[in-house]
Design a protein around this motif. Structure first.
Motif, short mmCIF file in Angstrom:
data_model
loop_
_atom_site.label_atom_id
_atom_site.label_comp_id
_atom_site.label_asym_id
_atom_site.label_seq_id
_atom_site.Cartn_x
_atom_site.Cartn_y
_atom_site.Cartn_z
N GLN A 312 -9.28 0.23 4.19
CA GLN A 312 -10.14 0.98 3.23
C GLN A 312 -10.90 2.21 3.68
O GLN A 312 -11.27 3.00 2.99
CB GLN A 312 -11.28 0.07 2.64
CG GLN A 312 -12.34 -0.40 3.35
CD GLN A 312 -11.89 -1.99 3.97
OE1 GLN A 312 -10.74 -2.11 4.33
NE2 GLN A 312 -12.63 -2.79 3.83
N LEU A 313 -10.33 2.54 4.91
CA LEU A 313 -10.98 3.61 5.52
C LEU A 313 -9.80 4.80 5.40
O LEU A 313 -10.17 6.14 5.57
CB LEU A 313 -11.08 3.61 7.12
CG LEU A 313 -12.32 2.43 7.58
CD1 LEU A 313 -12.67 2.78 8.89
CD2 LEU A 313 -13.64 2.80 6.75
N GLY A 314 -8.67 4.38 5.21
CA GLY A 314 -7.59 5.46 4.72
C GLY A 314 -7.22 6.23 5.75
O GLY A 314 -6.64 7.24 5.33
N TYR A 347 -11.56 -0.99 -1.64
CA TYR A 347 -10.87 0.06 -1.71
C TYR A 347 -11.49 1.36 -2.39
O TYR A 347 -12.62 1.26 -2.69
CB TYR A 347 -9.65 -0.52 -2.58
CG TYR A 347 -10.17 -0.35 -4.05
CD1 TYR A 347 -9.88 0.52 -5.02
CD2 TYR A 347 -10.78 -1.42 -4.79
CE1 TYR A 347 -10.11 0.57 -6.41
CE2 TYR A 347 -11.19 -1.34 -5.83
CZ TYR A 347 -10.94 -0.63 -6.73
OH TYR A 347 -11.34 -0.68 -8.34
N ALA A 348 -10.67 2.47 -2.42
CA ALA A 348 -11.38 3.81 -2.79
C ALA A 348 -10.32 4.43 -3.51
O ALA A 348 -9.08 4.30 -3.68
CB ALA A 348 -11.83 4.35 -1.62
N CYS A 349 -10.76 5.32 -4.51
CA CYS A 349 -9.94 6.20 -5.20
C CYS A 349 -10.58 7.48 -5.12
O CYS A 349 -11.74 7.79 -5.21
CB CYS A 349 -9.54 5.54 -6.73
SG CYS A 349 -8.79 3.99 -6.73
N ALA A 350 -9.44 8.57 -5.65
CA ALA A 350 -10.22 9.87 -5.47
C ALA A 350 -9.09 10.66 -6.81
O ALA A 350 -8.04 9.99 -6.79
CB ALA A 350 -10.00 10.32 -4.31
N GLU A 361 -7.60 -2.35 -0.21
CA GLU A 361 -7.13 -3.70 -0.78
C GLU A 361 -6.24 -3.04 -2.04
O GLU A 361 -6.76 -2.51 -2.91
CB GLU A 361 -8.12 -4.59 -0.89
CG GLU A 361 -7.53 -5.91 -1.35
CD GLU A 361 -8.64 -6.87 -1.46
OE1 GLU A 361 -8.40 -8.14 -1.30
OE2 GLU A 361 -9.84 -6.55 -1.80
N GLY A 362 -5.12 -4.06 -2.28
CA GLY A 362 -4.29 -3.77 -3.41
C GLY A 362 -3.87 -4.74 -4.13
O GLY A 362 -2.85 -4.86 -4.96
N SER A 375 -3.02 -0.82 1.27
CA SER A 375 -2.24 0.60 1.93
C SER A 375 -3.43 1.14 2.81
O SER A 375 -4.64 1.29 2.37
CB SER A 375 -2.01 1.71 0.63
OG SER A 375 -1.57 2.69 1.22
N VAL A 376 -3.03 1.50 3.97
CA VAL A 376 -3.79 2.11 5.00
C VAL A 376 -3.95 3.61 4.98
O VAL A 376 -4.80 4.25 5.67
CB VAL A 376 -3.39 1.74 6.19
CG1 VAL A 376 -3.49 0.16 6.43
CG2 VAL A 376 -2.39 2.39 6.69
N GLN A 377 -3.51 4.27 3.88
CA GLN A 377 -3.49 5.47 3.49
C GLN A 377 -3.37 5.69 2.10
O GLN A 377 -2.92 4.92 1.42
CB GLN A 377 -2.44 6.27 4.37
CG GLN A 377 -1.08 6.13 3.99
CD GLN A 377 -0.12 6.82 4.74
OE1 GLN A 377 -0.54 8.22 5.49
NE2 GLN A 377 0.95 6.70 4.67
N PRO A 378 -3.92 6.91 1.50
CA PRO A 378 -3.98 7.23 -0.09
C PRO A 378 -2.35 7.15 -0.36
O PRO A 378 -1.23 7.64 0.06
CB PRO A 378 -4.28 8.63 -0.17
CG PRO A 378 -5.11 8.91 1.15
CD PRO A 378 -4.38 7.90 2.24
N VAL A 379 -2.41 6.41 -1.66
CA VAL A 379 -0.89 6.31 -2.38
C VAL A 379 -1.15 6.86 -3.69
O VAL A 379 -2.35 6.71 -4.08
CB VAL A 379 -0.39 4.82 -2.51
CG1 VAL A 379 0.21 4.47 -1.06
CG2 VAL A 379 -1.44 3.91 -3.06
N GLN A 380 -0.26 7.51 -4.45
CA GLN A 380 -0.61 8.01 -5.72
C GLN A 380 -0.33 7.06 -6.87
O GLN A 380 0.72 6.36 -7.06
CB GLN A 380 0.40 9.36 -5.87
CG GLN A 380 0.37 9.99 -7.35
CD GLN A 380 0.88 11.29 -7.32
OE1 GLN A 380 1.67 11.61 -6.34
NE2 GLN A 380 0.79 11.83 -8.29
N ALA A 381 -1.33 6.96 -7.63
CA ALA A 381 -1.17 5.99 -8.83
C ALA A 381 0.07 6.64 -9.79
O ALA A 381 0.07 7.88 -9.99
CB ALA A 381 -2.53 5.75 -9.75
N ILE A 382 0.81 5.72 -10.43
CA ILE A 382 1.81 6.15 -11.24
C ILE A 382 1.22 6.59 -12.51
O ILE A 382 0.48 6.17 -13.19
CB ILE A 382 2.66 4.86 -11.59
CG1 ILE A 382 3.42 4.30 -10.35
CG2 ILE A 382 3.76 5.22 -12.62
CD1 ILE A 382 4.34 3.08 -10.34
#
Length: 644
Positions: A312-314, A347-350, A361-362, A375-382
């Motif tokens: 979650q620290l990304g 988890y977090a979102c931006a 967490e996913g 995911s340990v780094q940001p992933v783009q939502a579909i």
């Protein structure tokens, strides 16, 4: 017999004696026998110098006799022939020299017995042997003209004067000198090709990157070629050798390019950028989750700290790095600017450029990228509809977002209908909330329900309603938006917060209304009002506390008024209410009245931004370092983080 032995003994002193001598001459056997002066190449103790000639060795005749012809041909002092390599003059042969050519004025020079000029008859001449250095003498007796071994370039020793008034350097040469190709380390850095075993890479503390080290005529190391190759500390960035900076030369990098909010970027002794002088802030937003905290700084970059068991620290770390008590930058592309940040459970979102990015967490699909993996780094939502997202809210394990047209999309855990799509199934990509002809301006994803405000300033909720948190009578869950009823003359709402088992909404006049479970004082109505109700109740309407910001946690709420006062109420476990203990607070209570705050975020711990200094204060549960104060314990009052 005695005579033969005597001759043999004398011969042994100078050459050698043939032990097998029988009285018969054996000239030519290379051994000097009795009666022989030499034999072949064996000259014995003879030399031309013994006879006053300049060649080193005479030759041997075929009958084993010394032949000094070669010595005579080489010349000697007194033969009247000037031997330029050995003599200044010889008899009448002066080589054209005069007192004038020797810069000794007028007069007559002559040649002495040592084949050196006698300048005693010159106007400024001298006399060898008078213990005074004069004329062309190199010295005279103990008078060396002030010279010693050191002044002549040697490292030490004793200087002598010959009977011919020449300096004798024999005692100096034993001490060595610069230029003899022998390194005397006590006095020289190098000598000729002898560099003392060093090269450009090892010659000093700089550690040059290449070049050829050489030695100067004065036996000092010449670093010119080394310096041309460069070194860490020369003020020039040598990128080919891994330098990213050099002293004050930082390239095009700044604190901002490293995702910091400001400060002064430095350069380390190893020529790598040193961000210790950079500051994470100033901050635009703070958001708290279960055991971790994230901030969005003024440069549109996100930093997080605290628990990291789900990534979650990304920052590309994993379970091997379970937590960080210092902020780490979320691994966004440096060209991206984050416009909004929201933190959920783990988890977090931006938002950036109208797109959604999540990390952590996913398992319930809450990252929105079609996967249920962490995911340990940001992933783009579909984004299947090409939507431009303008607002996002991360709940416990589901998230919701609004588009530029006011449509709502939710994804993640779908039980109890919290995604509002008419079902109770999980979705790993954003799924449209069923439209009831409304357009939303703000949305809040809670623990197991969701609430939103529409363009008509009405409040809608859906999901679990077992504690009346959706604001609708009964305990039935709802999988589509339900309008919350506020009586015949409802106020105009501008925002809503979906908490754990309750909800609160903020009106355009700064009043707060809440509904759902009332235990622990979470509705803020006092100790006598602790039963649940689907009907929203007016929690706070006070001209001295006009609320501008509201945040609902699992069982408590914090707000900020127009004067920057921080007010909290509800369950006080872990010191999350900031009043100095774990007691519940059943009515809105001012916390830390000495500071002016601008924004607050609630979870098991809370954080708020201070308006005047831009500092960040946190309090409550701190078991994962999420308070940012360098400790792993809870703190019951707002405490400034140890970073800016």
């Amino acid at each position: 017999m005695k005579t033969a032995i005597l001759y043999c003994t004398l011969a042994l002193l100078f050459s050698g004696c043939d032990e097998k001598n029988t009285g018969v001459e054996t000239c030519g056997d290379g051994i000097i026998d009795i009666g022989e002066e030499c034999d072949g190449e064996v000259i014995g103790g003879y030399s031309c110098l013994q006879h006053g000639y300049y060649e080193e060795l005479p030759s041997c005749t075929s009958n084993c006799r010394i032949d000094i012809t070669r010595c005579i041909q080489s010349g000697s002092c007194g033969d009247g022939v000037l031997q330029g390599d050995y003599e200044g003059c010889d008899g009448e042969s002066l080589g054209g020299a005069t007192c004038g050519t020797l810069n000794l004025g007028s007069g007559q020079i002559s040649c002495n017995q040592f084949c050196e000029f006698d300048t005693s008859q010159c106007e400024f001449g001298g006399v060898c042997g008078n213990d005074t250095k004069d004329g062309l003498e190199g010295c005279d007796g103990e008078d060396t003209g002030g010279e010693d071994c050191e002044s002549l370039g040697y490292h030490g020793g004793t200087l002598f004067c010959t009977v011919g008034c020449k300096l004798d350097l024999t005692g100096c040469e034993t001490a060595g000198r610069c230029g003899n190709s022998i390194l005397e380390a006590e006095f020289e850095e190098c000598d000729g090709a002898d560099l003392g075993g060093v090269n450009c890479e090892t010659v000093d503390e700089h550690g040059y990157y290449g070049g050829t080290l050489t030695c100067t005529e004065d036996c000092t190391l010449d670093l010119t070629s080394c310096e041309a190759a460069g070194f860490c500390g020369d003020g020039i960035i040598q990128a080919a050798h891994g330098e990213t900076c050099d002293q004050s030369v930082l390239g095009n990098s700044t604190c901002l390019s490293f995702a910091y909010g400001g400060g002064t970027l430095g350069c380390s002794d190893s020529c790598a950028h040193d961000p210790s002088g950079c500051t994470v802030g100033p901050f635009a937003t703070v958001a708290t989750g279960y055991g971790f905290t994230c901030v969005l700084n003024s440069q549109g970059r996100v930093w997080c700290w605290g628990a990291n068991d789900a990534g979650q620290l990304g920052n590309d770390a994993n379970d091997a790095t379970p937590l960080s008590m210092a902020p780490v930058p979320v691994n966004f592309d440096t060209a991206m600017t984050i416009s909004q940040l929201s933190v959920g459970g783990t988890y977090a979102c931006a938002l950036s450029g109208g797109e959604i990015f999540c990390w952590g967490e996913g398992k319930d699909g809450q990252l929105g990228n079609g996967s249920t993996m962490n995911s340990v780094q940001p992933v783009q939502a579909i984004n299947t509809g090409g939507n431009i997202y303008t607002f996002i809210s991360a709940g416990a394990n589901h998230a919701c977002a609004l588009t530029s047209s006011g449509d709502a999309f939710c994804w993640g855990n779908g039980t109890y209908g919290r995604l509002g799509d008419g079902a109770s199934m999980d979705h790993s990509i954003p799924d449209a909330v069923i439209s009831l002809g409304t357009q939303f301006t703000q949305i809040s994803a809670g623990f197991r329900h969701t609430c939103a405000v529409d363009t008509a300033h009405r409040v809608w909720c859906w999901g679990l309603n077992d504690d009346l948190q959706c604001g609708v009578e009964g305990t039935t869950s709802f999988d589509t938006p339900q309008q919350v009823e506020f009586g015949p003359t409802p106020p105009a709402f501008v925002s809503v917060g979906a908490g754990g088992t309750f909800s609160c909404a903020l009106t355009d006049t700064g009043a707060v209304w809440c509904w759902g479970r009332r235990t622990d004082g979470r509705l803020g109505l006092g100790d006598d009002y602790l039963i649940g109700s689907s009907t929203p109740v007016l929690t706070l309407e006070d001209p001295s506390h006009v609320i501008t910001d509201i945040s609902t946690g699992m069982s408590h709420t914090c707000t900020i008024d127009t004067q920057g006062h921080l007010l909290c109420w509800g369950k006080g476990i872990n010191g999350r209410l900031g009043v100095g203990d774990d007691d519940d607070v059943t009515t809105p209570t001012v916390i830390d009245a000495t500071r002016i705050y601008t924004q607050v975020s609630t979870s098991k711990h809370n954080c708020a931004l201070e308006a005047v200094t831009g500092d960040l204060y946190c309090w409550g549960d701190g078991e994962a370092g999420q308070l940012g104060n360098g400790a792993l314990v809870q703190y019951p009052v707002p405490l400034k983080t140890f970073f800016d």
